[in-house]
Design a protein around this motif. Structure first.
Motif, PDB file in Angstrom:
ATOM      1  N   LEU A  94       0.799  -1.227   0.000  1.00 41.43           N
ATOM      2  CA  LEU A  94       0.000   0.000   0.000  1.00 41.43           C
ATOM      3  C   LEU A  94       0.826   1.269   0.000  1.00 41.43           C
ATOM      4  CD1 LEU A  94      -2.695  -1.134   2.596  1.00 41.43           C
ATOM      5  CD2 LEU A  94      -2.700  -1.416   0.109  1.00 41.43           C
ATOM      6  N   ARG A  97       4.165   0.130  -2.936  1.00 39.61           N
ATOM      7  CA  ARG A  97       3.595  -0.378  -4.184  1.00 39.61           C
ATOM      8  C   ARG A  97       4.483  -1.477  -4.774  1.00 39.61           C
ATOM      9  NH1 ARG A  97      -0.369   3.399  -6.087  1.00 39.61           N
ATOM     10  NH2 ARG A  97      -1.472   4.028  -4.222  1.00 39.61           N
ATOM     11  N   PRO A 122      -0.030  -4.402  -5.841  1.00 36.13           N
ATOM     12  CA  PRO A 122      -0.881  -3.266  -5.448  1.00 36.13           C
ATOM     13  C   PRO A 122      -2.285  -3.307  -6.025  1.00 36.13           C
ATOM     14  CG  PRO A 122       1.318  -2.503  -5.952  1.00 36.13           C
ATOM     15  CD  PRO A 122       1.281  -3.946  -6.347  1.00 36.13           C
ATOM     16  N   ASP A 140      -7.455   1.798   3.900  1.00 39.35           N
ATOM     17  CA  ASP A 140      -6.884   2.591   2.818  1.00 39.35           C
ATOM     18  C   ASP A 140      -7.968   3.453   2.195  1.00 39.35           C
ATOM     19  OD1 ASP A 140      -5.529   1.985  -0.453  1.00 39.35           O
ATOM     20  OD2 ASP A 140      -4.867   3.427   1.022  1.00 39.35           O
ATOM     21  N   PRO A 144      -8.531  -0.837  -4.091  1.00 35.87           N
ATOM     22  CA  PRO A 144      -7.534  -1.204  -5.106  1.00 35.87           C
ATOM     23  C   PRO A 144      -8.137  -1.329  -6.498  1.00 35.87           C
ATOM     24  CG  PRO A 144      -7.226  -2.501  -3.129  1.00 35.87           C
ATOM     25  CD  PRO A 144      -8.492  -1.733  -2.930  1.00 35.87           C
ATOM     26  N   SER A 198      -3.750   1.205  -8.578  1.00 36.20           N
ATOM     27  CA  SER A 198      -2.573   0.873  -7.784  1.00 36.20           C
ATOM     28  C   SER A 198      -1.498   0.241  -8.657  1.00 36.20           C
ATOM     29  CB  SER A 198      -2.951  -0.095  -6.662  1.00 36.20           C
ATOM     30  OG  SER A 198      -3.983   0.429  -5.884  1.00 36.20           O
TER      31      SER A 198
END
Length: 916
Positions: A94, A97, A122, A140, A144, A198
């Motif tokens: 996160l 990456r 990621p 987060d 994603p 990501s």
């Protein structure tokens, strides 16, 4: 002998160590951005260069690294506990990456039988969710997203044709786009900023197109993964989509019916994302995904430079969420995790539809004016809503348990009181956009609520246990009765033992039942003497809390109870599985509810942030017309909340036909950059549907906001400050149109003064005359202030006011009309405590250089003029001679024309200025 002693951390002897080292060295090569982890049941190990990476991420030190094996094949390693392993995985995926590979031992031989069990990147976290549970990515701010891009030459325009696909597995969303882009891939950068992937998948290639793509991904902090060309094949894609897509009841069950499938190049990218994320390996994905087209024209164009310059989102890895560090941190008063994720999305995707903008502003204005409603929603209702998006995904994947179902039940149970609160607002926008859809979903979810109430033992919930009601199932009822009978038998046995030992049942002798020992009696250490010599009692253990023991009868009861409880749990698991399966049928409604509640959460967050600001925010007026942009007493929303700051607001005004571009001069630290950032932040907030920090605001519906603010080398990409500036300015010139706002600060550094000034001049004129956009152009090149006289009614001068009082510089942080009177760099140097000797020498050198420069320019001007005047005199003399000798006027004009051409060959600016 000592060499055979096992290493405590790895519990391997020297033979096992060497076997593992040999296996590790046989693994295929990998990039440094992939980290391999080895699961050793109770702990994890990481080896080689990865050990150094992991040690720095987890411990900020390499002191814990050890070595294994024998020379010359010794291998560094690091051992991590489960907790440290989870910390590492989150940081790698996160923040850094990076990609992660987890190996698990296959056989009984320690050291060499390992296989790759889990992979994560990621953009693909599914497999590692099984390892880490909800801990991965749950907090987060972005869900994603996996992107894939394929490029080829457009046969019609001969430009770059791009096929883009994005997959958000957590939301069951697929989106694609196919378009022709310029050399800098500005359209791709816009999509990347808006979708926030990501990870980006690309085919293996070294051509210039993919090098440009890599630069875009570097600017937007997206991990690039190269795949084989065959992974971008569409063979079998339609059949895959037929299994994955969610078709409507009246819709043809064929993916070819979707217009998106006719975008051939985009479909190759979609095929790559499906294969890479292994969507077909999970049956719960079937029939759930939606396919749509990426619509960049619905949102304000923001590139990576603007996102960074305006501090819209926190920097990668910055978890402080400080209100003074980013717009996201300032506005994030969200009570739900899905609200936080939607807030980040809204800031990346400010709207362009005025009706949608005003719909958001209507709700926020109501909440700002109605403090009771705002507080009820923020402090009571929303704070009790769990992460419905994550819970619903667990339901859809059949990974949920009774506790998850209970959390959803609690959220649904709160809906009537939430609806009552919203209904009392008596607002048509609130009713149509929030109350009505929530009410419909509440009706649809009524049976879910009834099912949970019918199946879940609420009495057990109060004790912290999540169990099925025994009365719900005949087999469970029978087993429960057996457990209760055995419980009663154990209590009767307690009474017998108490009487036999002369103790008080429930006080000096107690009956315990725990997972480790089952039923047993416990007495204090002081009463232990009562057991001595009595063979009827078997002591289990003696600890500080007392002595545990059993009788033969209690042991028999315990064995029967343990078996009955095991049978009960197996039977309950069957019932729970059925409940979760039924609950999964409500996942569509729950996803919709999650989206609406997250929308409400963000709107409440806007209202709370605006209401708690040091000075009032105002509702912006967003217009279709692009004729003016006016902000009165505008402030920087993040800077004004910093402790000890007394913010000085400023105005900004653009009017087509009179003021299009401001040349902004003034002292360093005088407030130029802050003024520009405050204008950019207000534009983003307005189109995101949020009030702005100003006394009044009237803004056009902008199509793009471009910013080039701040200076820094990008060593990771091998770019200097000047090169970074030039790349960003090139993108601005390709993007800017009359409905754009452009912010440029200190352009032209990193090269010679004259070159920098020339480039800044040319770009300013291009923006004003060709792009015709609204622009704030801050500069230290005072020569640019002459543009205002060259282009009246287009370019104006503004400056950050400052005064020198008793030799001391006083920065007023006020933007006033007109150019700055003089440069105040030396005074700024004094503020920075540069030594007096340096300041004095700099003043002397400045005077010397300015004098020399004036003399050189004057001399050059004098020599050029004198020589030019001489050439003109000779030219006129020859013209007179031609006139006297020419036989006709035509002949005379021909000869003078030749003479003029000959004169122009002389490299004299004075002559060229007169004749051209």
């Amino acid at each position: 002998m000592s060499s055979l002693q096992p290493i405590h951390a790895l519990n391997l002897d020297s033979v096992q160590q060497q076997a593992f080292v040999n296996f590790f060295n046989s693994l295929p090569d990998k990039p440094p951005t992939t980290v391999r982890v080895f699961d050793r049941n109770d702990y994890y190990s990481i080896h080689g260069i990865d050990a150094t990476t992991a040690a720095r991420e987890v411990f900020s030190s390499v002191a814990n690294i050890k070595r294994m094996g024998v020379e010359p094949n010794r291998l560094d390693y690091l051992v991590l506990s489960k907790g440290n392993f989870e910390i590492l995985i989150k940081k790698l995926l996160l923040v850094r990456r990076y990609r992660v590979e987890i190996y698990v031992a296959d056989g009984s031989i320690k050291g060499c039988d390992w296989s790759l069990k889990y992979k994560g990147s990621p953009g693909y976290l599914t497999q590692l969710e099984e390892v880490l549970g909800e801990g991965l990515g749950g907090s987060d701010e972005n869900t994603p997203c996996l992107m894939a891009v394929n490029i080829k030459t457009d046969p019609v325009s001969k430009g770059k044709l791009l096929g883009v696909a994005c997959v958000v597995a957590a939301d069951y969303q697929m989106s694609v786009s196919e378009f022709t882009d310029d050399d800098l891939l500005t359209q791709l950068e816009t999509i990347t900023v808006q979708t926030a992937p990501s990870e980006c998948l690309i085919p293996f290639s070294d051509n210039d197109d993919y090098k440009a793509l890599k630069k875009v991904m570097d600017r937007t902090n997206v991990t690039v993964t190269k795949l084989k060309r065959v992974d971008f094949s569409t063979e079998g894609l339609v059949q895959d989509l037929n299994r994955l897509l969610n078709f409507k009841e009246d819709q043809q069950q064929d993916a070819n019916a979707f217009p998106e499938t006719r975008k051939d190049l985009a479909m190759t990218s979609l095929a790559a994302t499906i294969k890479y994320s292994a969507l077909l390996n999970e049956s719960t994905n079937f029939g759930r995904f939606r396919l749509s087209t990426i619509r960049t024209d619905c949102f304000l164009h923001l590139d990576a430079a603007a996102l960074t310059a305006l501090n819209i989102l926190p920097e990668l890895g910055d978890n402080s969420n400080s209100p003074s560090r980013s717009l996201f941190g300032l506005l994030d008063r969200c009570r739900t995790q899905h609200g936080k994720r939607l807030l980040a999305q809204w800031l990346r995707q400010p709207l362009r539809d005025i009706n949608l903008i005003n719909e958001r502003l209507d709700v926020v204005e109501l909440l700002m004016n109605n403090s009771q409603l705002r507080l009820q929603l923020h402090e009571d209702h929303l704070r009790r809503i769990p992460d419905l998006q994550a819970l619903t995904r667990r339901l859809a994947r059949k990974k949920a348990n009774l506790h998850d179902c209970y959390k959803i039940y609690q959220a649904i149970k709160r809906l009537p009181s939430l609806l009552q609160c919203l209904t009392e607002a008596e607002n048509t926008t609130v009713h149509s956009s929030l109350t009505e859809p929530i009410s419909e979903l509440n009706d649809d979810l009524d049976k879910f609520q009834q099912m949970i109430e019918a199946t879940l033992d609420m009495g057990a919930v109060e004790r912290g246990d999540f169990l099925v009601k025994p009365s719900f199932d005949e087999q469970l009822q029978s087993l429960n009765e057996q457990l209760e009978r055995l419980q009663s038998s154990a209590e009767r046995e307690l009474g017998k033992a108490a009487r036999d030992l002369g103790l008080d049942a429930g006080k000096t002798i107690k009956l315990e039942n725990n997972t480790q020992n089952g039923f047993c009696f416990r007495i204090t250490l002081k009463e232990e003497r009562n057991l001595r010599g009595d063979k009827k009692y078997k002591i289990i253990d003696a600890v500080k809390s007392g002595v545990r023991f059993r009788t033969n009868t209690l042991e028999s009861i315990n064995e029967e109870y343990t078996q009955a409880k095991t049978d009960y749990e197996k039977e309950q698991d069957k019932v729970v599985k059925e409940i979760v399966s039924i609950a999964g049928g409500y996942s569509e409604c729950l996803f919709c509810l999650s989206h609406i509640l997250s929308r409400l959460d963000v709107l409440v967050s806007f209202a709370v942030a605006a209401s708690s600001a040091p000075y009032p925010y105002c509702r912006p007026v967003v217009t279709e017309s692009i004729d003016e942009l006016i902000l009165k007493d505008v402030r920087h929303p993040c800077l004004e909340v910093q402790e000890g700051v007394s913010y000085i607001p400023n105005d900004v005004e653009f009017k087509r036909g009179s003021v299009m571009l401001h040349i902004v001069t003034g002292a360093n630290m005088g407030g130029k950059s802050t003024w520009m950032r405050s204008v950019g932040a207000s534009a983003v907030l307005a189109q995101a549907g949020c009030p702005v920090p100003a006394a009044a605001a009237r803004l056009p519906r902008l199509a793009a906001l471009c910013a080039r603010i701040g200076a820094a080398d990008c060593e990771r990409r091998g770019l200097s400050t000047f090169m970074t500036e030039m790349i960003e300015c090139a993108a601005i010139l390709k993007t800017a149109t009359p409905n754009s706002l452009v912010l440029i600060d200190e352009l032209g550094r990193g090269t010679s003064t004259y070159e920098g000034c020339g480039i800044a001049w040319a770009i300013a004129e291009q923006l004003a005359n060709e792009c015709k956009c609204f622009c704030l152009f801050a500069t230290h090149y005072h020569e640019l202030t002459r543009l205002a006289s060259i282009h009246p009614n287009v370019i104006v001068n503004s400056h950050a006011a400052a005064s020198v009082v008793d030799g001391q510089l006083v920065l007023l942080h006020k933007i006033l009309p007109g150019p700055a009177a003089r440069s105040l760099g030396l005074h700024v140097a004094r503020l920075a405590d540069l030594p007096d000797s340096i300041i004095e020498y700099a003043e002397a050198k400045q005077a010397e250089l300015e004098t020399n420069l004036y003399e050189v320019e004057a001399a050059m001007e004098s020599n050029e003029t004198a020589e030019g005047q001489k050439l003109i005199k000779e030219f006129l003399k020859k013209c007179k001679e031609i006139q006297a000798s020419a036989s006709s006027d035509d002949k005379m004009m021909q000869e003078i024309k030749l003479l003029k051409q000959e004169l122009l060959t002389c490299d004299n600016k004075y002559v060229q200025t007169l004749i051209l």
